[in-house]
Design a protein around this motif. Structure first.
Motif, short mmCIF file in Angstrom:
data_model
loop_
_atom_site.label_atom_id
_atom_site.label_comp_id
_atom_site.label_asym_id
_atom_site.label_seq_id
_atom_site.Cartn_x
_atom_site.Cartn_y
_atom_site.Cartn_z
N ARG A 81 0.83 -1.21 0.00
CA ARG A 81 0.00 0.00 0.00
C ARG A 81 0.87 1.26 0.00
NH1 ARG A 81 -2.48 -3.81 -1.20
NH2 ARG A 81 -4.58 -4.35 -0.52
N LEU A 82 1.96 1.22 0.74
CA LEU A 82 2.87 2.38 0.76
C LEU A 82 3.54 2.56 -0.60
CD1 LEU A 82 4.43 2.02 4.32
CD2 LEU A 82 2.88 3.84 3.53
N LYS A 83 3.86 1.47 -1.26
CA LYS A 83 4.42 1.57 -2.61
C LYS A 83 3.41 2.19 -3.56
CE LYS A 83 6.59 -2.04 -4.22
NZ LYS A 83 6.96 -3.46 -4.48
N ARG A 84 2.12 1.88 -3.39
CA ARG A 84 1.07 2.48 -4.21
C ARG A 84 1.00 3.98 -3.94
NH1 ARG A 84 -0.78 2.70 -8.64
NH2 ARG A 84 -1.05 0.47 -8.65
N LEU A 85 1.06 4.36 -2.66
CA LEU A 85 1.05 5.79 -2.32
C LEU A 85 2.25 6.49 -2.96
CD1 LEU A 85 0.04 5.79 1.47
CD2 LEU A 85 -1.40 6.36 -0.49
N ARG A 86 3.41 5.85 -2.87
CA ARG A 86 4.62 6.44 -3.45
C ARG A 86 4.46 6.61 -4.96
NH1 ARG A 86 10.00 3.10 -2.72
NH2 ARG A 86 8.91 1.77 -4.17
N ALA A 87 3.93 5.61 -5.63
CA ALA A 87 3.73 5.69 -7.09
C ALA A 87 2.74 6.81 -7.42
CB ALA A 87 3.23 4.35 -7.63
N ASN A 88 1.68 6.92 -6.65
CA ASN A 88 0.70 7.99 -6.88
C ASN A 88 1.33 9.36 -6.68
OD1 ASN A 88 -1.26 6.06 -7.38
ND2 ASN A 88 -2.22 6.24 -5.38
N LEU A 89 2.13 9.50 -5.64
CA LEU A 89 2.80 10.78 -5.39
C LEU A 89 3.81 11.10 -6.49
CD1 LEU A 89 3.23 10.51 -1.54
CD2 LEU A 89 1.93 12.27 -2.75
N PHE A 90 4.51 10.08 -6.94
CA PHE A 90 5.47 10.28 -8.03
C PHE A 90 4.74 10.78 -9.27
CE2 PHE A 90 8.15 8.74 -11.57
CZ PHE A 90 9.31 9.43 -11.26
N ALA A 91 3.60 10.18 -9.57
CA ALA A 91 2.80 10.61 -10.73
C ALA A 91 2.33 12.05 -10.57
CB ALA A 91 1.61 9.67 -10.94
N LEU A 92 1.93 12.42 -9.35
CA LEU A 92 1.52 13.80 -9.10
C LEU A 92 2.68 14.77 -9.34
CD1 LEU A 92 -0.67 13.52 -5.87
CD2 LEU A 92 -1.43 14.16 -8.17
N GLU A 93 3.87 14.39 -8.88
CA GLU A 93 5.05 15.23 -9.09
C GLU A 93 5.34 15.39 -10.57
OE1 GLU A 93 8.46 13.85 -6.92
OE2 GLU A 93 7.50 14.16 -4.98
N GLU A 94 5.24 14.29 -11.32
CA GLU A 94 5.49 14.37 -12.76
C GLU A 94 4.46 15.25 -13.44
OE1 GLU A 94 5.64 10.27 -14.06
OE2 GLU A 94 7.83 10.36 -14.10
N ASP A 95 3.19 15.10 -13.06
CA ASP A 95 2.13 15.94 -13.63
C ASP A 95 2.37 17.40 -13.31
OD1 ASP A 95 0.92 13.67 -14.61
OD2 ASP A 95 -0.67 13.61 -13.10
N SER A 96 2.77 17.68 -12.08
CA SER A 96 3.02 19.05 -11.67
C SER A 96 4.19 19.64 -12.44
CB SER A 96 3.30 19.09 -10.16
OG SER A 96 3.61 20.40 -9.75
#
Length: 161
Positions: free
Chosen positions: A135-150
């Motif tokens: 679940r933490l890896k999923r959160l990390r992946a989601n945050l990484f995607a947000l950073e890339e989008d930003s």
């Protein structure tokens, strides 16, 4: 719904746990007699996991400024634990590698990490730990995607000027 923030909200708990875990790791490294600062130890481990990466990528992954990383790398290089090599794709960039001399030290740092995590995860079963990790890896992946989008939105905005 109360207007007061919940100190046990997931975001607050994650931030608290990350801060406390980092602090506990730093205390262990500082007292382990390894001859490295906690920042140098974190850098050495990160270089080992990202072997052959550029300095900028390592700094970004660690969440530190490139100049801070450069200071850590200077010290680790002077101790013979890392080496900087020219990037064949970009002569201005350097690729970072651990040296054979770093092997035993990385193993010692890893032992400190494992022992700390055994203490921190006491009372949590293997299945629960694996689920938490996933679940933490999923959160990390989601945050990484947000950073890339930003970052992409920022570049697009700057390009439109």
């Amino acid at each position: 719904m109360s207007s007061r923030p919940d100190p046990d909200a997931l975001g607050f708990v994650l931030i608290d746990v990350a801060r406390m875990l980092r602090s506990a790791f730093e205390r262990r490294i500082a007292t382990a007699g390894l001859g490295l600062t906690p920042g140098e130890a974190r850098t050495l481990v990160r270089v080992a996991t990202l072997e052959g990466s550029r300095q900028l990528e390592i700094a970004q992954r660690m969440g530190i400024e490139p100049m801070t990383l450069s200071t850590y790398l200077d010290r680790l290089q002077s101790l013979g634990y890392v080496e900087r090599r020219p990037d064949p794709a970009d002569r201005r960039a350097k690729l970072i590698f651990t040296t054979p001399a770093a092997g035993a030290l990385i193993a010692n740092i890893r032992t400190e990490q494992i022992e700390l995590m055994e203490l921190v995860t006491s009372g949590i079963g293997p299945e629960e730990l694996e689920l938490m990790r996933d679940r933490l890896k999923r959160l990390r992946a989601n945050l990484f995607a947000l950073e890339e989008d930003s970052a992409a939105a920022t570049l697009a905005k700057e390009a439109g000027r």
